[in-house]
Design a protein around this motif. Structure first.
Motif, mmCIF file in Angstrom:
data_model
loop_
_atom_site.group_PDB
_atom_site.id
_atom_site.type_symbol
_atom_site.label_atom_id
_atom_site.label_comp_id
_atom_site.label_asym_id
_atom_site.label_seq_id
_atom_site.Cartn_x
_atom_site.Cartn_y
_atom_site.Cartn_z
ATOM 1 N N UNK B 161 0.818 -1.204 0.000
ATOM 2 C CA UNK B 161 0.000 0.000 0.000
ATOM 3 C C UNK B 161 0.860 1.266 0.000
ATOM 4 N N UNK B 162 2.176 1.087 -0.030
ATOM 5 C CA UNK B 162 3.071 2.244 -0.066
ATOM 6 C C UNK B 162 2.976 2.931 -1.426
ATOM 7 N N UNK B 163 2.844 4.251 -1.450
ATOM 8 C CA UNK B 163 2.675 4.929 -2.738
ATOM 9 C C UNK B 163 3.978 4.991 -3.545
ATOM 10 N N UNK B 164 3.818 5.195 -4.837
ATOM 11 C CA UNK B 164 4.932 5.284 -5.757
ATOM 12 C C UNK B 164 5.894 6.392 -5.332
ATOM 13 N N UNK B 165 7.161 6.069 -5.254
ATOM 14 C CA UNK B 165 8.164 7.094 -4.967
ATOM 15 C C UNK B 165 8.453 7.325 -3.504
ATOM 16 N N UNK B 166 7.685 6.687 -2.591
ATOM 17 C CA UNK B 166 7.912 6.946 -1.176
ATOM 18 C C UNK B 166 9.165 6.222 -0.694
ATOM 19 N N UNK B 167 9.917 6.883 0.146
ATOM 20 C CA UNK B 167 11.113 6.275 0.700
ATOM 21 C C UNK B 167 10.764 5.614 2.023
ATOM 22 N N UNK B 168 11.000 4.309 2.111
ATOM 23 C CA UNK B 168 10.836 3.586 3.380
ATOM 24 C C UNK B 168 12.131 2.836 3.649
ATOM 25 N N UNK B 169 12.214 2.125 4.775
ATOM 26 C CA UNK B 169 13.480 1.444 5.060
ATOM 27 C C UNK B 169 13.730 0.275 4.111
ATOM 28 N N UNK B 170 12.668 -0.292 3.526
ATOM 29 C CA UNK B 170 12.884 -1.381 2.554
ATOM 30 C C UNK B 170 12.859 -0.871 1.115
ATOM 31 N N UNK B 171 12.433 0.345 0.896
ATOM 32 C CA UNK B 171 12.501 0.952 -0.438
ATOM 33 C C UNK B 171 13.214 2.295 -0.303
ATOM 34 N N UNK B 172 14.489 2.267 0.107
ATOM 35 C CA UNK B 172 15.142 3.539 0.413
ATOM 36 C C UNK B 172 15.457 4.347 -0.854
ATOM 37 N N UNK B 173 15.415 5.656 -0.688
ATOM 38 C CA UNK B 173 15.792 6.524 -1.798
ATOM 39 C C UNK B 173 17.288 6.785 -1.715
ATOM 40 N N UNK B 174 17.941 6.780 -2.838
ATOM 41 C CA UNK B 174 19.384 7.015 -2.851
ATOM 42 C C UNK B 174 19.883 7.083 -4.270
ATOM 43 N N UNK B 175 21.122 6.626 -4.454
ATOM 44 C CA UNK B 175 21.714 6.692 -5.783
ATOM 45 C C UNK B 175 21.047 5.711 -6.749
ATOM 46 N N UNK B 176 20.642 4.536 -6.217
ATOM 47 C CA UNK B 176 20.150 3.473 -7.094
ATOM 48 C C UNK B 176 18.680 3.659 -7.452
#
Lengths: 236, 320
Positions: B161-176
């Motif tokens: 249910x996490x929205x597109x583009x959100x940074x979470x600990x399992x979908x972290x935002x970063x270089x990759x």
């Protein structure tokens, strides 16, 4: 603290509480239409009728305004009470046959047919909207007119009333959903009170968020400058 | 311009109407939710609408953790804590038990509301088969999913249910990557596809609307599903005082449109004739979206507009 018995269940109530409040706290269901916790009891609908025994005397009273007393015995579901409720619903249904909420109530209490001549009203005259406007909103924009069978709820002289701000509190409390509110083409419209008020668009984002009349009242009450009030809650 | 469907008045009534809402509290103060907790605010309104004769079945999740630190409880009604995945299954059992006991005359025949509450993880990921089973078996239960868009209780892990583009600990935002690379699962649409009597989306920022929807779900015979958009200041990275505003912004931008589906008829309960806000207003205030480049925001905007248009079309088609 007062001890009383409701439907065979011992209930402890506070002094000054009504039978209805004590029953609701104990989880005993008494049907109501004109009662609301925010306004004073009015005993218009008579649906909350219960049988109260105090000492040797048994009487029928309306639970919504009858104060509790020590040693009182209340019965909410005797045969007599059930017949009484059925008759009240039948009479209400004769007055306003087209109300879905009343029809639901009739189904629940087993009212099968209406023996009286039918009217055309869509208002059960419980006065909840009138009392809300007076006691909660504090504007008294609507009131009763006429007596007996010509009695009805309306604005003064049946014209758009000046104090009304179209807040919709009357529409929200109406137990039979008889007061429509609509927002059409930048206006909030309440046909029943013959009034429409232009909606205020937020000066930053341009979305409607209240009526001109509500803004006027807010300005009077808070004394804030109009520019800050013309911003919606999210742009402030 | 004509109005397609009559909008319920609850969505736009203001200050004085709020004062007439029920006063009794069945989800009471003293619980241990974070400041500005959206789900707890929602639960309070839900319980006002559900009233005293309610049995609550609560799956593991934030709301179960905060309200029941041994030996305390925040519930003034019967409450069951069940495992992560089976809130719907246990609620079905409660419904069956009540029916059996009433048939045998052991308990009085009166209407008892059954409420199943689970988070978005317990609904969209782990509990979806139990939910689907409950809806298919037509149990008289209202299932409420409070959607804070990640596993907040265990430390912001991404759910479906996490929205597109959100940074979470399992979908972290970063270089990759730029955060969650998948779109939010539309559980309300899945529930509506079961052809149940009532499916609705709600938000605690519109309390009267929420109260009306919960009441309606109990009035109709059969299963109901309510998707509650619940802002989580801790997990989303916003100040707690912005909870209510964030919920409103999600509705105003069209990211979370409020609608109800009654017997297959769609109805938007609040619509914005002057157009939606740009999604940027909503995204740029949150830490979990702060890293998003403009082209991703544009992608989100396109998707949101298309979804909203689709919903309006659905309304038009089904209301005729």
């Amino acid at each position: 603290m007062v001890k009383l018995i409701i439907d065979g269940k011992e209930v402890i109530a506070e002094e000054g509480q009504t039978v209805l409040q004590a029953a609701q706290e104990a989880g005993i269901y008494i049907p109501t239409l004109c009662y609301h916790h925010e306004v004073k009891p009015y005993t218009a609908c008579r649906l909350c009728m219960v049988e109260v025994t105090k000492g040797k005397r048994t009487r029928f009273v309306t639970a919504c305004d009858y104060p509790v007393a020590e040693g009182m015995v209340v019965r909410t579901n005797t045969d007599k009470i059930q017949r009484c409720r059925k008759l009240i619903i039948e009479l209400l249904l004769a007055q306003c046959p087209g109300l879905p909420r009343l029809q639901e109530l009739a189904e629940r209490f087993g009212v099968e047919k209406v023996r009286f001549s039918k009217g055309e009203s869509d208002c059960i005259l419980c006065g909840l909207c009138v009392r809300t406007c007076q006691e909660v909103v504090g504007l008294s924009a609507i009131g009763f007119e006429g007596r007996g069978f010509t009695r009805r709820v309306c604005t003064p002289f049946d014209e758009a009333s000046d104090p009304c701000i179209l807040c919709g509190a009357c529409a929200y409390v109406c137990p039979v959903d008889a007061i429509p509110v609509e927002e059409v083409d930048g206006y909030r419209v309440m046909e029943r009170w013959h009034k429409r008020s232009k909606l205020v668009a937020c000066s930053k984002c341009g979305r409607y968020f209240m009526t001109e009349d509500e803004l006027r009242l807010l300005k009077e009450k808070t004394g804030l400058p109009e520019e800050s009030l013309r911003l919606c809650m999210d742009c402030r | 311009m004509s109005v397609v469907a009559k909008r319920p008045k609850e969505a736009y009534l203001s200050v004085f109407a709020y004062r007439m809402a029920p006063r009794e509290e069945y989800f009471v103060r003293g619980h241990r939710a974070c400041q500005g907790c959206g789900p707890a605010l929602g639960l309070r309104h839900i319980m006002k609408a559900a009233g005293r004769d309610t049995i609550v079945v609560n799956a593991t999740g934030c709301m179960e953790i905060i309200c029941s630190p041994y030996p305390y409880t925040s519930w003034a009604v019967p409450w069951l804590h069940v495992a992560f995945e089976n809130a719907a299954a246990v609620a079905s059992g409660v419904d069956a038990a009540i029916k059996a006991l009433q048939r045998k005359g052991r308990i009085p025949k009166k209407k008892i509301n059954i409420l199943a509450i689970a988070g978005d993880g317990g609904t969209a990921d782990i509990g979806i088969q139990a939910l689907s089973g409950m809806l298919a078996r037509w149990h008289n239960v209202t299932y409420i999913c409070y959607d804070n868009e990640a596993y907040m209780n265990t430390g912001v892990q991404g759910s479906s249910s996490t929205p597109f583009g959100a940074s979470t600990t399992t979908t972290p935002a970063g270089k990759v990557s730029f955060g969650a690379g998948y779109w939010k699962k539309n559980v309300a649409a899945i529930a509506a596809a079961h052809d149940v009597p009532y499916v609705a989306t709600a938000c605690p920022s519109y309390p009267l609307d929420l109260i009306r929807k919960v009441r309606r779900s109990f009035e109709l015979e059969g299963p109901a599903y309510i998707h509650l958009f619940a802002v989580c200041p801790t997990g989303w990275g916003i100040p707690p005082e912005l909870t209510v505003r964030m919920g409103r912004l999600a509705v105003e931008t069209g990211i979370f449109p409020l609608y109800e589906v009654e017997y297959g008829r769609y109805k938007l309960t609040i619509d914005f004739p002057q157009g939606l806000r740009p999604v940027e207003d909503y995204l740029r205030q949150q830490r979990r979206f702060r890293h998003l480049p403009p082209e991703v925001i544009e992608q989100i905007q396109e998707r949101v507009t298309a979804e909203y248009e689709r919903l309006k079309k659905m309304e038009k088609v089904t209301q005729e």
